[in-house]
Design an enzyme around this catalytic site. Structure first.
Site: not given
Length: 527
Positions: A180, A279, A404, A428, A475
């Site tokens: 993060h 999202r 992913e 991912d 993305c």
């Protein structure tokens, strides 16, 4: 010269400053009073209120990060642990510390995605203990002197309030390129280096040069070196300001520059061509039940209205792993990153997906927006076909899926036969390709998006898209890397989606090369 993992591009020069320390329980434990449980719960409520205050007005990655931490603070099991500790005779601060430590041990034992949340949970503990002891909350320096912020790691509550005018750069001892800290730094346009343990030995006030693109920290540089870096930064800023408009190579080949957004993002002032990743998790986090059809429709309409005339690609609920939801995910999966997450939740609860698709379709009709929808964690052509049927049945015409999982990349041609477009999630995809947890800084070399194996998979997907005549976007974190933008263009990727702060640098990188040069770069990168 110290080395770490590149986390957010850019260079900065300034004095090193550190986070305020976490509170320490006094050596002597006082006798508990009659209202210790009430005091403990009031402290947790105060922390939650402060976090919600910091989250107010945030959107996208920042809001998702804060909502997840608030959800952790409201865990009923945590509250039960505090009560049990008080009933054994512990004062409020000690009871809170003990209850959190039990959960910290459990998360550490699980490891992986959930193990990465240990730092977030420890931050909640420290904030609550600070409230109970009447001490300052741990966090960044409070003075206005511009500085390079150094820390073991940064908690979400600290990262989301960082002021780019004061925090010139970030260097952490732990973390990975998709932690993060890295995500927030990129969103704010702050250069960052993570997984740099040697920064612990650098004294506060020492002048450093941080290169977030190279992952280096120069300690006590000369005046001439500082002057050179500052001059280069000014020249770079002037160059970026000269480029506006849509994404193009030097000879005019289009590569759409899109945004990664969440709820509340406003699009009017952003010089981008639309949204490549909307999202939707912000609606589902921090609640015991799923949002209703009407709640979802209203929230989606607010975002769609902010991007009139521009495409908006909506990702359906991507819960599981590091984003568990009480109404959607199981708490006993031994390896959540390889479990029921993303599109797979529809196996257990098809109504959850059906309601979301219906709400997206209703909002799109209200706003007359160019809305496209895609599902995360698709592994097979059969899953892609099932999702496409559900989405089209709800009235959504443009349907795609995320790539992913290596299986999806290897079967990209068959998947593209079922859908209208695909978008590659490099974070991912790297994790599953290299069997390397995306949160582990010590595996940063494997998670580097320049790894040829990862780029080979992206190239294979792009090739399948060209053969099918269908768009292929990227993305993940790699989409905002100026060094990789020409590489992706040369592979045939048709769009790149990223935080708004990264758009100018990616635009400039594309315009520095012809399409033929981009193709040569792509071939070299894969080799």
């Amino acid at each position: 010269m110290l080395s770490g993992v590149p986390a957010s591009p850019g260079t900065a020069v300034g004095p090193l400053a550190r986070l305020a320390p976490a509170p320490v329980l006094p050596a002597e434990r006082p006798e508990p009073g009659p209202d210790e449980h009430a005091r403990a719960m009031a402290a947790l409520d105060t922390v939650v209120s402060e976090l919600e205050g910091r989250a107010a007005g945030l959107s996208g990655d920042l809001r998702d990060i804060m909502d997840t931490q608030v959800m952790m603070a409201r865990d009923p099991a945590l509250a039960a642990g505090v009560r049990a500790a008080v009933e054994r005779g512990l004062p409020a601060a000690w009871a809170v510390h003990e209850a959190f430590d039990v959960h910290l041990e459990a998360l550490s034992a699980v490891g992986g995605y959930l193990g990465e949340r240990v730092g977030d949970l420890a931050d909640l503990r420290d904030r609550a203990v600070a409230v109970l002891l009447g001490l300052p909350r741990p966090g960044p320096p409070s003075d206005d002197t511009p500085h390079v912020l150094a820390a073991v790691d940064l908690a979400p509550a600290d990262t989301v309030v960082l002021d780019p005018a004061r925090v010139l750069a970030i260097v952490t001892e732990k973390g990975g390129p998709t932690s993060h800290t890295a995500i927030v730094a990129r969103s704010l346009g702050i250069p960052a280096v993570v997984a740099c343990p040697a920064v612990a030995a650098v004294a506060e006030g020492t002048r450093v040069i941080v290169d977030g693109g190279a992952g280096t920290v120069a300690v006590d540089p000369s005046d001439s070196e500082v002057a050179r870096v500052r001059a280069a930064a000014r020249e770079r800023a002037d160059d970026l300001a000269a480029h506006t408009g849509p994404g193009r190579t030097a000879d005019g080949h289009p590569v759409a520059l899109l945004l990664n957004v969440g709820g509340g993002d406003a699009g009017g002032a952003v010089d981008a061509e639309g949204v490549g990743l909307f999202r939707t998790e912000f609606l589902f986090l921090d609640r015991a039940t799923a949002p209703s059809f009407d709640e979802q429709r209203a929230a989606y309409s607010a975002v769609f209205s902010a991007y009139p005339g521009r495409p908006v690609v909506v990702r359906t609920l991507d819960a599981g792993a590091d984003k568990p939801l009480p109404f959607a995910t199981a708490g006993d999966e031994p390896n959540p990153a390889l479990g029921v997450r993303g599109y797979r939740i529809a196996r257990r609860d098809p109504a959850l997906l059906d309601t979301q698709l219906a709400a997206i379709a209703a909002a799109a009709a209200e706003c007359r927006a160019d809305v496209r929808v895609m599902a995360p964690m698709i592994a097979t052509p059969a899953e892609a076909a099932a999702f496409a049927a559900a989405a089209r049945g709800a009235g959504l015409a443009a349907v795609g899926v995320m790539v992913e999982i290596p299986a999806a990349a290897l079967r990209a041609a068959a998947i593209l036969a079922e859908v209208d477009f695909v978008s590659v999630g490099t974070n991912d995809l790297a994790q599953y390709t290299f069997a390397a947890d995306r949160t582990l800084g010590e595996l940063g070399d494997l998670l580097d998006p320049r790894q040829p194996a990862l780029l080979s998979l992206v190239a294979a997907v792009a090739s399948a898209g060209r053969a099918a005549g269908k768009p292929v976007g990227v993305c993940g974190t790699a989409a905002g890397d100026p060094g990789l933008a020409p590489v992706f263009a040369g592979m045939g990727v048709t769009s790149l989606s990223m935080p708004a702060a990264l758009v100018p640098a990616v635009r400039a990188a594309l315009r520095a090369h012809t399409l033929a040069e981009c193709a040569d770069l792509a071939a070299a990168a894969v080799r």
